[in-house]
Design a protein around this motif. Structure first.
Motif, PDB file in Angstrom:
ATOM      1  N   ARG A 397       0.807  -1.221   0.000  1.00 48.62           N
ATOM      2  CA  ARG A 397       0.000   0.000   0.000  1.00 48.62           C
ATOM      3  C   ARG A 397       0.841   1.273   0.000  1.00 48.62           C
ATOM      4  N   THR A 398       0.283   2.276  -0.633  1.00 55.75           N
ATOM      5  CA  THR A 398       0.862   3.616  -0.602  1.00 55.75           C
ATOM      6  C   THR A 398      -0.105   4.500   0.174  1.00 55.75           C
ATOM      7  N   ILE A 399       0.435   5.262   1.130  1.00 52.33           N
ATOM      8  CA  ILE A 399      -0.430   6.153   1.914  1.00 52.33           C
ATOM      9  C   ILE A 399       0.042   7.588   1.703  1.00 52.33           C
ATOM     10  N   ILE A 400      -0.859   8.433   1.285  1.00 53.07           N
ATOM     11  CA  ILE A 400      -0.525   9.833   1.013  1.00 53.07           C
ATOM     12  C   ILE A 400      -1.444  10.714   1.857  1.00 53.07           C
ATOM     13  N   GLY A 401      -0.837  11.600   2.648  1.00 50.35           N
ATOM     14  CA  GLY A 401      -1.624  12.459   3.537  1.00 50.35           C
ATOM     15  C   GLY A 401      -2.326  13.588   2.789  1.00 50.35           C
ATOM     16  N   ASP A 402      -2.974  14.476   3.543  1.00 47.01           N
ATOM     17  CA  ASP A 402      -3.716  15.592   2.940  1.00 47.01           C
ATOM     18  C   ASP A 402      -2.754  16.617   2.323  1.00 47.01           C
ATOM     19  N   ASN A 403      -3.241  17.283   1.308  1.00 47.24           N
ATOM     20  CA  ASN A 403      -2.545  18.438   0.690  1.00 47.24           C
ATOM     21  C   ASN A 403      -1.136  18.130   0.197  1.00 47.24           C
ATOM     22  N   VAL A 404      -0.891  16.910  -0.165  1.00 46.21           N
ATOM     23  CA  VAL A 404       0.429  16.563  -0.714  1.00 46.21           C
ATOM     24  C   VAL A 404       0.467  16.975  -2.185  1.00 46.21           C
ATOM     25  N   PHE A 405       1.628  17.452  -2.644  1.00 45.88           N
ATOM     26  CA  PHE A 405       1.814  17.753  -4.060  1.00 45.88           C
ATOM     27  C   PHE A 405       2.812  16.753  -4.610  1.00 45.88           C
ATOM     28  N   VAL A 406       2.334  15.882  -5.492  1.00 43.96           N
ATOM     29  CA  VAL A 406       3.235  14.900  -6.106  1.00 43.96           C
ATOM     30  C   VAL A 406       3.548  15.429  -7.500  1.00 43.96           C
ATOM     31  N   GLY A 407       4.806  15.722  -7.763  1.00 43.51           N
ATOM     32  CA  GLY A 407       5.203  16.250  -9.070  1.00 43.51           C
ATOM     33  C   GLY A 407       5.050  15.205 -10.162  1.00 43.51           C
ATOM     34  N   SER A 408       5.330  15.614 -11.390  1.00 42.96           N
ATOM     35  CA  SER A 408       5.149  14.699 -12.512  1.00 42.96           C
ATOM     36  C   SER A 408       6.179  13.580 -12.506  1.00 42.96           C
ATOM     37  N   ASP A 409       5.800  12.476 -13.083  1.00 44.15           N
ATOM     38  CA  ASP A 409       6.720  11.342 -13.287  1.00 44.15           C
ATOM     39  C   ASP A 409       7.352  10.865 -11.983  1.00 44.15           C
ATOM     40  N   VAL A 410       6.517  10.634 -11.011  1.00 43.76           N
ATOM     41  CA  VAL A 410       7.004  10.134  -9.719  1.00 43.76           C
ATOM     42  C   VAL A 410       6.608   8.664  -9.580  1.00 43.76           C
ATOM     43  N   GLN A 411       7.543   7.850  -9.109  1.00 41.48           N
ATOM     44  CA  GLN A 411       7.206   6.474  -8.753  1.00 41.48           C
ATOM     45  C   GLN A 411       7.212   6.363  -7.236  1.00 41.48           C
ATOM     46  N   LEU A 412       6.111   5.875  -6.696  1.00 37.32           N
ATOM     47  CA  LEU A 412       6.013   5.673  -5.252  1.00 37.32           C
ATOM     48  C   LEU A 412       6.122   4.172  -5.024  1.00 37.32           C
ATOM     49  N   VAL A 413       7.291   3.732  -4.516  1.00 37.93           N
ATOM     50  CA  VAL A 413       7.530   2.294  -4.399  1.00 37.93           C
ATOM     51  C   VAL A 413       6.978   1.815  -3.050  1.00 37.93           C
ATOM     52  N   ALA A 414       5.874   1.102  -3.110  1.00 36.30           N
ATOM     53  CA  ALA A 414       5.169   0.700  -1.893  1.00 36.30           C
ATOM     54  C   ALA A 414       5.841  -0.510  -1.247  1.00 36.30           C
ATOM     55  N   PRO A 415       5.711  -0.688   0.072  1.00 35.98           N
ATOM     56  CA  PRO A 415       4.936   0.156   0.982  1.00 35.98           C
ATOM     57  C   PRO A 415       5.656   1.475   1.270  1.00 35.98           C
ATOM     58  N   VAL A 416       4.905   2.556   1.187  1.00 38.06           N
ATOM     59  CA  VAL A 416       5.516   3.859   1.438  1.00 38.06           C
ATOM     60  C   VAL A 416       4.439   4.832   1.907  1.00 38.06           C
ATOM     61  N   THR A 417       4.849   5.759   2.790  1.00 44.07           N
ATOM     62  CA  THR A 417       3.908   6.746   3.323  1.00 44.07           C
ATOM     63  C   THR A 417       4.461   8.141   3.060  1.00 44.07           C
ATOM     64  N   VAL A 418       3.611   9.007   2.583  1.00 42.63           N
ATOM     65  CA  VAL A 418       4.006  10.399   2.354  1.00 42.63           C
ATOM     66  C   VAL A 418       3.167  11.256   3.299  1.00 42.63           C
ATOM     67  N   GLY A 419       3.831  11.962   4.195  1.00 44.40           N
ATOM     68  CA  GLY A 419       3.118  12.749   5.203  1.00 44.40           C
ATOM     69  C   GLY A 419       2.429  13.969   4.613  1.00 44.40           C
ATOM     70  N   SER A 420       1.479  14.520   5.352  1.00 44.23           N
ATOM     71  CA  SER A 420       0.670  15.648   4.892  1.00 44.23           C
ATOM     72  C   SER A 420       1.529  16.847   4.515  1.00 44.23           C
ATOM     73  N   ASN A 421       1.029  17.608   3.580  1.00 42.23           N
ATOM     74  CA  ASN A 421       1.629  18.881   3.141  1.00 42.23           C
ATOM     75  C   ASN A 421       3.005  18.732   2.505  1.00 42.23           C
ATOM     76  N   SER A 422       3.436  17.531   2.232  1.00 40.55           N
ATOM     77  CA  SER A 422       4.762  17.347   1.636  1.00 40.55           C
ATOM     78  C   SER A 422       4.712  17.609   0.141  1.00 40.55           C
ATOM     79  N   LEU A 423       5.919  17.759  -0.415  1.00 41.59           N
ATOM     80  CA  LEU A 423       6.043  17.979  -1.852  1.00 41.59           C
ATOM     81  C   LEU A 423       7.055  16.984  -2.397  1.00 41.59           C
ATOM     82  N   ILE A 424       6.681  16.283  -3.434  1.00 43.30           N
ATOM     83  CA  ILE A 424       7.630  15.329  -4.025  1.00 43.30           C
ATOM     84  C   ILE A 424       8.071  15.922  -5.355  1.00 43.30           C
ATOM     85  N   ALA A 425       9.363  16.061  -5.523  1.00 46.91           N
ATOM     86  CA  ALA A 425       9.883  16.683  -6.736  1.00 46.91           C
ATOM     87  C   ALA A 425       9.627  15.788  -7.948  1.00 46.91           C
ATOM     88  N   ALA A 426       9.433  16.433  -9.073  1.00 51.07           N
ATOM     89  CA  ALA A 426       9.198  15.698 -10.323  1.00 51.07           C
ATOM     90  C   ALA A 426      10.324  14.701 -10.579  1.00 51.07           C
TER      91      ALA A 426
END
Ligand code: UD1
Ligand code: CA
Length: 466
Positions: A397-426
C-alpha cells in the motif's frame, strides 16, 4: 384462497439456440432469460416458485442458490408440458390456491398481465384461465377452442389440428392460472395419446370442461408479451423490446437519454433525475447513478455507485467503484474495483485506479496508475505518477496524507507513506517514507557539460573524452 404459487417450465434444451448453454440461461439485457418470468410471477404475488429443470439442471439451480422462495423439480426426460407440471406437483403437495404456470423462455410477460389474469380468474370462479392472444400467423401454436358462451373448451396443438382448427388465430401462450386441487389431479390423469406422443398440459382444459368446471381465456393485448424465445434472432428481438421498456421508464422518471436506441441500461439500474445519458452508454450490474450527472458517449459502468452531479467523460470504464458527488472522471479513465472517490475528485485522461480511496478535491489529471493506495484530500497527483504496488510476489500500500503535491513522473515504491503537506519533486523514485511538511527529491543529479556538442561537431573532442 389468495395464495399464489408459480411453476416455471424450463426443462427443454433449446436446440435452436445452437449453444452449449441451456436456453433459459442465455443473457437477455443483462440477466438470464429465466429471471424475467420468475420476477414477473413474483411481482404478481407468487410467494413460492417451482422451476422444472432438465438440461443443465445444476446451472439453472446454482443461479438461484440461497433464494428461499425457489424450489426445483427435475424432469429428466422431456415428455411434454403436462409431464413437466406433474414433476413439480410433489413440491406443491400441501399447497392450496392458484398456480401460475409460465414458460422459462417467455420473458416479456408483465406483472400487469399476470395480475389481470389472476383477477379475472377469481371473478369468474374459473378452474383454469389460459392467457391467449391473436396472431397473424398462428403456425406452431396451440389453437383455442371455445363454445358459444365464450368459454374455452379445449386447446388443440398444430400437429393434432384439423384444417378448420388451423385457421383459428387465437393461440395459447402457454401461460395459465389454475386451481391447485384441480391441476394436480388433472395432470396425474393425462395420457400421451396424440400426434407427438407427449403428455400435453393443454389437455387439462378439455378435462375441466368435461367435469363442468369453468375455463376462460384472458387476453394479452400485446402479442409480444407472450413471444417465446427459440433462437438468437428472437433473443435479440426480445432484448430490443425490453431495452425500450427500461429506457422509457427512465425517461418518464426524469432521465434524459440522448438516443434511447443506444442506451444499454440493465434492468437493475437506478438513475436519478436530470441525469443525461449520451449515446452508446452501457450501465449494468445494479449500478446506481445519482441526480444531475452527465454520462458522455461510450462510457461503460458496471456495479458502481455514483453520487449527484458527477461527470463521466467519453470512453471511460468504471467497474465496482464508489463515486461521491461532483466528481469528474475521464475522458478515457479506468476505475477498477475498490475505487472510492470522495466529493469533487478529478480523474483525468489515461488514469487507472484500483483499490484506492481518494479524499475530497484531490486530482490525478493525466497518465497515472494509482493502486492499493489511500490518498488524502486536496492532493495533486502529477502527470505520469505510478504507485509501484507489486513487487512480483505481493501487493503493498501507498499512503498519502492531505494536501500533498506529487510532481510529474514520480514512482512511489510501496509500501511507502508520504506525510501531509509534503512535496515530491518531479521525476523522483520514492522508496522511503516522507515526513509531513517535507520536500522529497529522489533523482540523480544533473550534469551539464558545456560546449560538448560544439566540440563534437568541430572534431576537436578526443575519443577518450566522452
Ligand atoms: C406449448 C403448448 C402450446 C402453446 C405453446 C406456446 C402444450 C402441449 N402446448 O407448445 O399450446 O401454444 O406452448 O409456446 O403444452 N417444457 C418442459 N418439459 C417438457 C416440455 C416442455 O419443461 O417436457 C418446457 C419448455 O422448456 C418450454 C415450455 O415447456 O419452456 C414450452 O415447451 P415447448 O416445447 O416450447 O412448447 P410446445 O409443446 O411446443
Ligand atoms: Ca414441444
Amino acid at each position: 384462497m389468495n395464495a399464489i404459487a408459480a411453476i416455471i417450465l424450463a426443462a427443454g434444451k433449446g436446440t435452436r439456440m445452437k449453444s452449449n448453454l441451456v436456453k433459459v440461461m442465455h443473457d437477455l439485457a443483462g440477466a438470464p432469460l429465466i429471471t424475467y418470468p420468475v420476477n414477473a410471477a413474483r411481482r404478481a404475488g407468487a410467494s413460492r416458485m417451482v422451476v422444472v429443470i432438465g438440461h443443465q439442471a445444476e446451472t439453472v439451480q446454482s443461479h438461484y442458490a440461497g433464494q428461499e422462495d425457489m424450489a426445483f423439480a427435475l424432469q429428466a426426460e422431456q415428455n411434454g408440458t403436462g409431464h413437466a407440471v406433474a414433476c413439480a406437483a410433489p413440491l406443491l403437495r400441501e399447497f392450496q390456491g392458484k398456480v401460475l404456470i409460465l414458460c422459462g423462455d417467455v420473458p416479456l410477460i408483465t406483472e400487469q398481465t399476470l395480475s389481470g389474469m389472476v383477477l379475472q380468474h377469481g371473478q369468474h370462479g374459473a378452474a383454469v384461465t389460459v392467457l391467449t392472444t391473436e396472431v397473424g400467423n398462428p403456425h406452431g401454436y396451440g389453437r383455442i377452442l371455445k363454445n358459444e358462451a365464450g368459454h374455452v373448451t379445449g386447446i388443440v396443438e398444430e400437429k393434432d389440428a384439423t384444417g378448420e382448427q388451423r385457421d383459428i388465430r387465437e393461440i395459447n401462450s402457454g401461460i395459465y392460472c389454475v386451481e391447485s386441487g384441480f391441476l394436480f389431479d388433472a395432470v396425474a390423469g393425462l395420457s400421451r395419446d396424440n400426434a407427438q406422443g407427449e403428455y400435453y398440459l393443454t389437455d387439462i382444459i378439455r378435462m375441466a370442461a368435461e367435469r363442468g368446471l369453468t375455463c376462460i381465456s384472458h387476453h394479452a393485448a400485446d402479442a409480444r408479451e407472450v413471444m417465446g424465445i427459440n433462437d438468437r434472432v428472437q433473443l435479440a428481438e426480445a432484448e430490443a423490446v425490453l431495452r425500450r421498456r427500461i429506457n422509457e421508464n427512465h425517461m418518464r422518471e426524469g432521465v434524459t437519454l440522448r438516443d434511447p436506441n443506444t442506451a444499454y441500461l440493465d434492468p437493475g439500474t437506478v438513475i436519478g433525475r436530470d441525469t443525461v445519458i449520451h449515446p452508446q452508454v452501457h450501465v449494468s450490474g445494479n449500478s446506481v447513478l445519482g441526480e444531475g450527472c452527465v454520462i458522455e458517449p461510450s462510457v461503460v459502468i458496471r456495479n458502481c455507485r455514483i453520487g449527484n452531479g458527477v461527470t463521466v467523460k467519453a470512453g471511460s470504464v468504471l467497474e465496482g467503484a464508489v463515486v461521491h458527488d461532483a466528481v469528474s472522471i475521464g475522458p478515457m479513465a479506468h476505475l477498477r474495483p475498490g475505487t472510492e472517490l470522495l466529493d469533487e475528485v478529478r480523474i483525468g485522461n489515461f488514469v487507472e485506479t484500483k483499490k484506492i480511496v481518494m479524499g475530497k478535491g484531490s486530482k490525478a489529471s493525466h497518465l497515472t496508475y494509482l493502486g492499493d493506495a489511500s490518498i488524502g484530500s486536496g492532493v495533486n497527483i502529477g502527470c505520469g505518477t505510478i504507485t509501484c504496488n507489486y513487487d512480483g510476489v505481493a501487493k503493498h500500500r501507498t499512503i498519502i496524507g492531505d494536501n500533498v503535491f506529487v510532481g510529474s513522473d514520480v514512482q512511489l515504491v510501496a509500501p511507502v507513506t508520504v506525510g501531509s503537506n509534503s512535496l515530491i519533486a518531479a521525476g523522483s523514485t520514492v522508496t522511503r517514507d516522507v515526513p509531513a511538511d517535507s520536500l522529497a527529491i529522489a533523482r540523480s543529479q544533473q550534469v551539464n557539460k558545456e560546449g560538448w556538442v560544439k566540440e563534437r561537431a568541430q572534431g576537436t573532442r578526443r575519443k577518450a573524452q566522452d
